[in-house]
Structures are given as structure tokens and as C-alpha cells.
Design an enzyme around this catalytic site. Structure first.
Site, PDB file in Angstrom:
ATOM      1  N   HIS A   9       5.495  -2.906  -1.362  1.00  0.00           N
ATOM      2  CA  HIS A   9       3.853  -2.595  -2.328  1.00  0.00           C
ATOM      3  C   HIS A   9       3.068  -3.819  -2.647  1.00  0.00           C
ATOM      4  O   HIS A   9       3.656  -5.404  -1.757  1.00  0.00           O
ATOM      5  CB  HIS A   9       5.145  -2.988  -3.516  1.00  0.00           C
ATOM      6  CG  HIS A   9       5.389  -3.788  -4.087  1.00  0.00           C
ATOM      7  ND1 HIS A   9       4.998  -4.962  -5.027  1.00  0.00           N
ATOM      8  CD2 HIS A   9       7.131  -4.661  -3.591  1.00  0.00           C
ATOM      9  CE1 HIS A   9       5.836  -6.514  -5.392  1.00  0.00           C
ATOM     10  NE2 HIS A   9       7.273  -5.481  -4.919  1.00  0.00           N
ATOM     11  N   HIS A 150      10.658  -2.665  -1.451  1.00  0.00           N
ATOM     12  CA  HIS A 150      10.366  -4.260  -0.908  1.00  0.00           C
ATOM     13  C   HIS A 150      10.798  -5.238  -0.211  1.00  0.00           C
ATOM     14  O   HIS A 150      10.860  -4.943   0.888  1.00  0.00           O
ATOM     15  CB  HIS A 150      10.803  -4.537  -2.326  1.00  0.00           C
ATOM     16  CG  HIS A 150      10.891  -3.059  -3.537  1.00  0.00           C
ATOM     17  ND1 HIS A 150      10.347  -2.963  -4.621  1.00  0.00           N
ATOM     18  CD2 HIS A 150      11.407  -1.612  -3.782  1.00  0.00           C
ATOM     19  CE1 HIS A 150      10.065  -2.722  -4.836  1.00  0.00           C
ATOM     20  NE2 HIS A 150      11.269  -1.358  -4.571  1.00  0.00           N
TER      21      HIS A 150
END
Length: 211
Positions: A9, A150
């Protein structure tokens, strides 16, 4: 083989403050949105068959910015969430070391079996990301699959693929909106498969823009 485009992200305020985020739902900063747009522009000519994202806000927002260039919806999945850091989420390294020095050192030295208080072990993370990849590869055996996640899950994928000892988990640098590409057929467990790592932590879209 399915080709997975694994993306971390964009930047969040807790990234800037060097706080452990884990599964806390922290939104993107303006810089994080710009990073996602730069990656979206880079991938606009790629054919993507499906897009998945960790179901947290920062990953979903990053994925939706990228998916705007493609005719695909973003499918949320808990399996690609960040490692849970339990009660350490929202704290810095210095905060944790001051209050839990022994627990922190035990976790860093043996993350596969140790976990932050009320958190998750690396073995649990590896198991769930492997389960997701096998499922997605079977669903799209020749697909081109975007997965926005992530740093932890992407490190876990690489660690499982390379059958590395757990201490190597921390050695992979995974930057915001970096691109890591693997190929995997989903016919065997990830650790036993003939999967390939194509690229790791590619940030050309960010570096080139700033140059």
C-alpha cells in the site's frame, strides 16, 4: 502459471511516524495517494484479470486507484492483512523497547513461533498468505493477478518461496507501492512448488518520477 503483482500500500501517517501498524486501519496520506497513482500509471498497459486487496482501508484505497485503469473490481480478503502486532500497534520501536524489551527481543529473534502480546506469529502469517495464493492461482491458473497488501505478507511470500530461515524475513525491503512479481501455478504448496520470483521491491515508477 498465474502471475501475481504483489504491491505494498501507499504511505500512511504511521509509516512516516515509524509506528507499527499491523491490522489497525490507518488511511493513506496525500503522498500515499500520489504513490498509488504513479504505480497505476506504470501498470496501465498491463492486462489484469482480477484484483485482490487486504480488506484494510489503506490497501483497498491503493488497489482501487490502480484498478481504475482496468476493468476489474477490487476483492477484499482478510488473508492478505498485515501481521497482527497486538497491543504494540500504534507504538514506535522505542516505545516497545522501553516497555517490553525482553518480549521484543524474543520476538525479533524467533518470530516464527513467538508473537507480540495479543498478536500473531510469523508461522500464522505464512500459512494464511500461502493459502490465499494457492486459492487465487487455482481460480486463475493463467491469470494476471493484482494483490495489494502490506510489507509483512509480501516478505512472508518470499520467505516461503525461498525456504529461508525465519531470520531472513526482516532482510527484505518492501517499500510503499513497490512492485514484487511472482509466478505460481497453485498445484502444490507454495513452499514445494516450482514458483518463480520475477522482481522484488521495484520502485522504478517512484524513482523515475522524482528524477
Amino acid at each position: 502459471m498465474a502471475r501475481f503483482f504483489l504491491v505494498r500500500h501507499g504511505e500512511t501517517i504511521w509509516n512516516k511516524q515509524r509506528k507499527y501498524q499491523g491490522q489497525s486501519d490507518i488511511p493513506l496520506t496525500d503522498e500515499g495517494k500520489i504513490q498509488a497513482e504513479l504505480l497505476s500509471d506504470r501498470l496501465k498497459h498491463e492486462k489484469l484479470d482480477v484484483a485482490y486487496a487486504s480488506d484494510l482501508g489503506r490497501t483497498m484505497e491503493t488497489a482501487k486507484i490502480i484498478a481504475e485503469q482496468h476493468d476489474v473490481e477490487v476483492i477484499p480478503t482478510e488473508l492478505m492483512r498485515e501481521l497482527s502486532f497486538g497491543i504494540w500497534e500504534g507504538l514506535t520501536y522505542e516505545d516497545i523497547l522501553q516497555k517490553w524489551p525482553q518480549e521484543y527481543r524474543s520476538w525479533i529473534d524467533n518470530p516464527y513461533y513467538e508473537k507480540p502480546p495479543e498478536g500473531e506469529t510469523l508461522s500464522q502469517l505464512c500459512e494464511r498468505v500461502s493459502r490465499f495464493l494457492m486459492k487465487a492461482a487455482k481460480a486463475y491458473p493463467d491469470g494476471r493477478i493484482l494483490v495489494v497488501s502490506h510489507a509483512g505478507p509480501i516478505r512472508a511470500v518470499l520467505s516461503v518461496l525461498l525456504n529461508l530461515k525465519q531470520s531472513f524475513f526482516w532482510k527484505f525491503k518492501i517499500s510503499n507501492t513497490s512492485l514484487t512479481v511472482i509466478e505460481y501455478d497453485g498445484l502444490k504448496e507454495l513452499s514445494d512448488s516450482d514458483a518463480f520470483i520475477v522482481t522484488v521491491n521495484d520502485t522504478y515508477h517512484l524513482d523515475n518520477k522524482r528524477n
